[in-house]
Enzyme design. Structure first.
Site, PDB file in Angstrom:
ATOM      1  N   GLU B 109       0.830  -1.210   0.000  1.00 13.89           N
ATOM      2  CA  GLU B 109       0.000   0.000   0.000  1.00 13.89           C
ATOM      3  C   GLU B 109       0.860   1.254   0.000  1.00 13.89           C
ATOM      4  O   GLU B 109       1.956   1.262   0.580  1.00 13.89           O
ATOM      5  CB  GLU B 109      -0.898   0.008   1.246  1.00 13.89           C
ATOM      6  CG  GLU B 109      -2.275  -0.604   1.016  1.00 13.89           C
ATOM      7  CD  GLU B 109      -3.187   0.301   0.200  1.00 13.89           C
ATOM      8  OE1 GLU B 109      -2.699   1.258  -0.427  1.00 13.89           O
ATOM      9  OE2 GLU B 109      -4.402   0.045   0.188  1.00 13.89           O
ATOM     10  N   ASP B 110       0.338   2.304  -0.598  1.00 12.88           N
ATOM     11  CA  ASP B 110       1.056   3.577  -0.570  1.00 12.88           C
ATOM     12  C   ASP B 110       0.902   4.268   0.779  1.00 12.88           C
ATOM     13  O   ASP B 110       1.871   4.723   1.373  1.00 12.88           O
ATOM     14  CB  ASP B 110       0.583   4.489  -1.710  1.00 12.88           C
ATOM     15  CG  ASP B 110      -0.935   4.615  -1.759  1.00 12.88           C
ATOM     16  OD1 ASP B 110      -1.633   3.850  -1.063  1.00 12.88           O
ATOM     17  OD2 ASP B 110      -1.442   5.490  -2.490  1.00 12.88           O
ATOM     18  N   ASP B 113      -4.426   5.443   6.064  1.00 14.02           N
ATOM     19  CA  ASP B 113      -4.958   6.623   6.752  1.00 14.02           C
ATOM     20  C   ASP B 113      -6.037   6.167   7.738  1.00 14.02           C
ATOM     21  O   ASP B 113      -5.744   5.781   8.859  1.00 14.02           O
ATOM     22  CB  ASP B 113      -5.492   7.586   5.681  1.00 14.02           C
ATOM     23  CG  ASP B 113      -5.979   8.902   6.253  1.00 14.02           C
ATOM     24  OD1 ASP B 113      -5.838   9.120   7.456  1.00 14.02           O
ATOM     25  OD2 ASP B 113      -6.514   9.722   5.477  1.00 14.02           O
ATOM     26  N   ARG B 175       1.053  12.549  -9.156  1.00  9.46           N
ATOM     27  CA  ARG B 175       1.566  11.190  -8.956  1.00  9.46           C
ATOM     28  C   ARG B 175       3.016  11.056  -9.423  1.00  9.46           C
ATOM     29  O   ARG B 175       3.765  10.208  -8.941  1.00  9.46           O
ATOM     30  CB  ARG B 175       0.722  10.174  -9.735  1.00  9.46           C
ATOM     31  CG  ARG B 175      -0.712  10.001  -9.231  1.00  9.46           C
ATOM     32  CD  ARG B 175      -1.336   8.769  -9.905  1.00  9.46           C
ATOM     33  NE  ARG B 175      -2.777   8.739  -9.802  1.00  9.46           N
ATOM     34  CZ  ARG B 175      -3.450   8.294  -8.731  1.00  9.46           C
ATOM     35  NH1 ARG B 175      -2.794   7.847  -7.695  1.00  9.46           N
ATOM     36  NH2 ARG B 175      -4.771   8.296  -8.730  1.00  9.46           N
TER      37      ARG B 175
END
Lengths: 160, 194
Positions: B109-110, B113, B175
């Site tokens: 995952e980036d 949150d 991005r």
């Protein structure tokens, strides 16, 4: 006088902390009828939780946090949401800043009295960030007007 | 002897107020994660699974730092408030391409949150009977966590800032930035409603 912490069930009857089963209380509260939310932000959070398949209950429990000398409850705390899968209570604070201080104080007391209960205060800035993230900008005007500060967040389309 | 040219100064995007993590810092940490994953998954041929689109850059870099065989798979989930959502529930826009039954899965995952998307994904994957599922995230932003997630491999814990770059976007922009930067509030505060 019994000063041990108690939790008020949905019927107002006091049950001891040891005998309290959040799961059974939550199941009693399960209903097809949507609750009457006190604020639009609460309804929006409920929709977000529904979207991601997170079960929630609206104001299912009341936690007494102070008592009079004769043992009567004089102050209590009723978190907005309980998420049974995560075992987390959630309190949204998106209204007046003065309420935040009061809720912070209540939260401190609650954490002292019920250390095993997980509760999280979701501040106005957290809600604004969530609205930015999900691009629900129509909600921002209302919340920002009520609080005045700018928000932070992340608007990534795949943010987890 | 090879003389390396000094790194060229990073040009800060006009919409970014500061660089939180520069490209070198990211690359070094990604390499460490790759080394750790290689040691843990030796002989296990894990599936590196990412959710489109934010994690693509991280996945591409991470897999090239790993020296054990692995395969990749990609999923895409509808996001709340995307404007195309009518069902009121997450939809799988792109499902797994291959079965993960009996496989070791690493979710790459980036950023984590609230944890809501990952919580959903973990439940979805569990029904596909993988041998194991672990989580590797580049950025952990715990301030607004609702669903607790056990993060097995964590790149960086970051403060509650609005970050873009290195795959992370705002409205499909930024991005391509080689660094992770903090977006100026004026950018997202001024954005018109859909």
């Amino acid at each position: 006088m019994d000063n041990s912490p108690h939790i008020l069930g949905i019927d107002g009857m006091q049950v001891s902390r040891e005998g309290y089963d959040r799961g059974s209380v939550a199941s009693v509260l399960t209903s097809d009828a949507p609750p009457r939310f006190a604020h639009d932000s609460e309804a929006e959070l409920a929709r977000i939780l529904d979207f991601y398949g997170i079960e929630w209950r609206y104001e299912p429990d009341v936690f007494p946090i102070s008592w009079s000398a004769d043992g009567a409850v004089v102050e209590s705390f009723a978190p907005d949401f309980y998420l049974p899968q995560i075992d987390l209570y959630l309190e949204l604070t998106t209204l007046k800043q003065s309420l935040v201080r009061r809720k912070n104080r209540k939260l401190r007391w609650m954490r002292q009295l019920y250390p095993e209960v997980r509760v999280k205060l979701f501040y106005a800035r957290d809600f604004r960030a969530l609205m930015h993230k999900y691009r629900r900008l129509d909600f921002l005007t209302d919340v920002t007007a009520a609080n005045g500060a700018n928000g932070t967040g992340n608007g990534h389309s795949s943010a987890a | 002897m090879v003389i390396q040219a000094p790194p060229s100064p990073v040009t800060l995007h006009a919409d970014v107020e500061e660089v939180l993590l520069d490209a070198d810092t990211i690359a070094a940490r990604v390499a460490e994660l790759g080394t750790q994953l290689s040691a843990d998954y030796e002989g296990r041929n894990p599936v590196l699974l990412s959710v489109l689109k934010g994690a693509l850059v991280f996945l591409a870099d991470l897999m090239r730092t790993m020296d054990v065989p692995s395969s990749i798979d990609l999923m895409e989930l509808s996001s709340y408030g995307s404007g195309t959502e009518t069902s009121g529930q997450v939809r799988i826009l792109k499902d797994l391409s291959h079965s993960i039954e009996g496989r070791d899965v690493v979710i790459v995952e980036d950023i984590i949150d609230t944890g809501l998307t990952l919580n959903y994904l973990m439940r979805y994957l569990a029904e596909r009977h993988p041998t194991s599922v672990r989580v590797c995230c580049l950025l952990d932003k715990p301030a607004r966590r609702l669903a607790e997630i056990e993060i097995d491999y964590r790149g960086f814990t970051i403060p509650d800032r609005f970050v873009v770059g290195y795959g992370l976007d705002y409205d499909e922009r930024y991005r391509n930035l080689p660094y992770i930067g903090v977006l100026k509030p004026s950018v997202y505060s001024a954005a018109p409603a859909d």
